[in-house]
Design a protein around this motif. Sequence first.
Motif, PDB file in Angstrom:
ATOM      1  N   THR A  62       0.829  -1.200   0.000  1.00  0.00           N
ATOM      2  CA  THR A  62       0.000   0.000   0.000  1.00  0.00           C
ATOM      3  C   THR A  62       0.871   1.259   0.000  1.00  0.00           C
ATOM      4  O   THR A  62       0.605   2.220  -0.735  1.00  0.00           O
ATOM      5  CB  THR A  62      -0.937   0.011   1.230  1.00  0.00           C
ATOM      6  N   ALA A  63       1.921   1.250   0.807  1.00  0.00           N
ATOM      7  CA  ALA A  63       2.831   2.399   0.830  1.00  0.00           C
ATOM      8  C   ALA A  63       3.571   2.514  -0.510  1.00  0.00           C
ATOM      9  O   ALA A  63       3.793   3.603  -1.040  1.00  0.00           O
ATOM     10  CB  ALA A  63       3.832   2.264   1.977  1.00  0.00           C
ATOM     11  N   TRP A  64       3.929   1.376  -1.074  1.00  0.00           N
ATOM     12  CA  TRP A  64       4.606   1.362  -2.383  1.00  0.00           C
ATOM     13  C   TRP A  64       3.715   2.045  -3.418  1.00  0.00           C
ATOM     14  O   TRP A  64       4.149   2.903  -4.178  1.00  0.00           O
ATOM     15  CB  TRP A  64       4.876  -0.094  -2.790  1.00  0.00           C
ATOM     16  N   ARG A  65       2.445   1.644  -3.420  1.00  0.00           N
ATOM     17  CA  ARG A  65       1.480   2.175  -4.382  1.00  0.00           C
ATOM     18  C   ARG A  65       1.330   3.683  -4.242  1.00  0.00           C
ATOM     19  O   ARG A  65       1.262   4.424  -5.220  1.00  0.00           O
ATOM     20  CB  ARG A  65       0.108   1.516  -4.137  1.00  0.00           C
ATOM     21  N   TRP A  66       1.254   4.120  -2.985  1.00  0.00           N
ATOM     22  CA  TRP A  66       1.066   5.553  -2.740  1.00  0.00           C
ATOM     23  C   TRP A  66       2.297   6.315  -3.207  1.00  0.00           C
ATOM     24  O   TRP A  66       2.197   7.349  -3.847  1.00  0.00           O
ATOM     25  CB  TRP A  66       0.818   5.780  -1.245  1.00  0.00           C
ATOM     26  N   PHE A  67       3.453   5.792  -2.905  1.00  0.00           N
ATOM     27  CA  PHE A  67       4.716   6.403  -3.327  1.00  0.00           C
ATOM     28  C   PHE A  67       4.724   6.505  -4.863  1.00  0.00           C
ATOM     29  O   PHE A  67       5.035   7.544  -5.448  1.00  0.00           O
ATOM     30  CB  PHE A  67       5.855   5.493  -2.832  1.00  0.00           C
ATOM     31  N   TYR A  68       4.338   5.415  -5.478  1.00  0.00           N
ATOM     32  CA  TYR A  68       4.392   5.336  -6.933  1.00  0.00           C
ATOM     33  C   TYR A  68       3.325   6.233  -7.584  1.00  0.00           C
ATOM     34  O   TYR A  68       3.624   7.055  -8.449  1.00  0.00           O
ATOM     35  CB  TYR A  68       4.175   3.878  -7.356  1.00  0.00           C
ATOM     36  N   ASP A  69       2.083   6.104  -7.139  1.00  0.00           N
ATOM     37  CA  ASP A  69       0.984   6.799  -7.798  1.00  0.00           C
ATOM     38  C   ASP A  69       0.916   8.266  -7.411  1.00  0.00           C
ATOM     39  O   ASP A  69       0.712   9.123  -8.261  1.00  0.00           O
ATOM     40  CB  ASP A  69      -0.363   6.134  -7.445  1.00  0.00           C
ATOM     41  N   VAL A  70       1.079   8.534  -6.111  1.00  0.00           N
ATOM     42  CA  VAL A  70       0.864   9.907  -5.652  1.00  0.00           C
ATOM     43  C   VAL A  70       2.150  10.725  -5.763  1.00  0.00           C
ATOM     44  O   VAL A  70       2.165  11.777  -6.404  1.00  0.00           O
ATOM     45  CB  VAL A  70       0.309   9.920  -4.204  1.00  0.00           C
ATOM     46  N   ILE A  71       3.234  10.245  -5.200  1.00  0.00           N
ATOM     47  CA  ILE A  71       4.480  11.027  -5.249  1.00  0.00           C
ATOM     48  C   ILE A  71       5.047  11.037  -6.665  1.00  0.00           C
ATOM     49  O   ILE A  71       5.421  12.074  -7.198  1.00  0.00           O
ATOM     50  CB  ILE A  71       5.544  10.467  -4.273  1.00  0.00           C
TER      51      ILE A  71
END
Length: 695
Positions: free
Chosen positions: A441-450
């Motif tokens: 989930t953190a990976w996804r947020w890093f990837y998609d949002v950041i």
Amino acid sequence: ATGHLGALAVAAGAAKPRNGGRPCAAVLGDPLPALDDDPGLLVHPSADFAAQALVSSTQQYREMYQRSIDDPAGFWSEIAEEFYWKQKWNPDAVCSENLDVTKGPIKIEWFKGGKTNICYNAVDRNVESGNGDKIAMYWEGNEPSDDGKLTYSELLDQVCQLANYLKSVGVGKGDAVVIYLPMLMELPIAMLACARIGAVHSVVFAGFSADAIAQRIIDCKPKVVITCNAVKRGLKAIPLKDIVDTALVESAKNGVDVGICLTYENQSALNKVDTRWKPGRDVWWQDVVPNFPTKCDVEWVDAEDPLFLLYTSGSTGKPKGVLHTTGGYMVYSATTFKHAFDYKPADVYWCTADCGWITGHSYVTYGPLLNGATVLVFEGAPNYPDPGRCWDIVDKYGVTIFYTAPTLIRSLMRDGTEYVSRYSRKSLRVLGSVGEPINPTAWRWFYDVIGDSRCPISDTWWQTETGGFMITPLPGAWPQKPGSATFPFFGVQPVIVDEKGREMEGECSGYLCIKKSWPGAFRTLYGDQDRYETTYFKPFAGYYFSGDGCRRDKDGYHWLTGRVDDVINVSGHRIGTAEVESALVSHPKCAEAAVVGIDHEVKGQGIYAFVTLVDGVAYSDDLRKSLIMTVRGQIGAFAAPDKIHWAPGLPKTRSGKIMRRILRKIASRQLDELGDTSTLADPGVVDQLIALSDS
Ligand code: WTA
């Protein structure tokens, strides 16, 4: 040796519930791993990214990797040729090693006979090749209005001045220098100045307490300690020099009298006159260093001469002085940096790690500068003045590569996307993660949002001991699976073994070991070759044992599952449970302590301490606070327990060994998984402990 394996076996069972490396599954809503049968989860680098990448396909990676395994000497020699060597290594002995305790002492040597200097390669060479005016470092202070920069020529001048000063006070080849500084440019400058004259630096993270510094000083006996008056974290000023002062008094009592404490005046933090001062010993950096010449001859050192000592936590006893040498570390830190981040000369690179940890050594200072990169050094806190600070900095400097830790990602994720979307972040092209397993989930947020779903993420698995990346994506080469560190770096042969040390093939899960040495490997534990061999090479004969658990999926991707020994990882900081326990029991009212890690939403793991008190003492909130203060005082604030659980007794076997397996279950409230408690000397203590869980 059997005791050691016994401990491993117990720890192994306990590693499992960490959700296969997804520490905060429950809280942040990670789905359970359905990865094996869902190719839809593969995240491919864009065609544009792959087209410009240094390694741009799986095929190319495979060929390079195979070559590095088939002919390590040839592979690494070719790379080493790109550096400056005053004298070339012996071509017949590029690498000589013994990783098998049954065949004699453990030994790892690379480029033996070669003479070089890492400071020369990281600084002078960039100036000499015409990049003197390139920015080597940007510096951003605690306040957004505080900043600075140094070109490679200016960096060289400053390094030489400090090196000359150190020489003038008698620091020479092989002498230790302890550095206790926050993230000022003076920190990498100090490391480089030591390297230039062949001195061995030992950076102590500026969050460690006076006791912890003293312990390190007593171990490595530095001629000089370098610090600064104070640092500001957010709104709080921390008087670093006063902390060092206490440490120096303590080490003197133990027979280690440090002659000089060179103190940089960090003007924004604290008034100079408020700093504790011992005339004769203490010297202001600004009073002496600028008076020295900006030219300083390089001390050519052997490839196997020590470069630095960095203390890290193990599962038992006092911190270990991990020793890295010069040649192999130089080649390895530079090469891993270049490939894992697909480095290009126009990049502006920012790693949020502190130079007090290995990440700051290899990937703030040495790796990037050896590549002639522009590095951003950030002194402040990522959420000050608000949680948008990182993206403000990214836009301000046009950061292209951003390397950080899952704990920061999770904490920013909690603060909300509005702090991110305010900023453009258009300059970013590669992201990196390190320190602990990153949950999908953190990976996804890093990837998609950041990264706006544009930037590959390099989830780099490695350790203080390994010197550089071991398992990491090469961003243009591999389709990624969120949460997997993917594949080994060139020359690295990871194997997963079972509890008997048998290598497992294909899809499997077990202990992560490394077969064969790699140039960046540590060479020993300072002053303790026995502990080096016992900790890392005896558990599974013939291999380096990492202390981590790992799963390999059917596609060969590696999934790190966390430590299997008594080391916990709090916000990416390695903490030995034994160190926290020994701090707790030093409290006059504490009889016994047992510390375990628990899942923590932001920090990855939190510290949960069971304590029993000396007879007649009653547990109270004041006592709880005082126990926590003791840990802060002996180690540092980052090691403060999240929870103190008062216990009338601890679950022990009949031979007196604390059953941590049971304590872990109680701490994580997995009460239906306590397992067999009949072997306990007094099974009744378990019920008592559970009853007291919520007190
Ligand atoms: C953990 C930090 C999973 C691991 C560089 C290791 C990781 C310990 C990762 C070393 C990662 C580090 N994925 N786990 N990408 N990176 N670790 O010595 O448990 O401070 O053994 O070095 O951090 O911590 P150290």
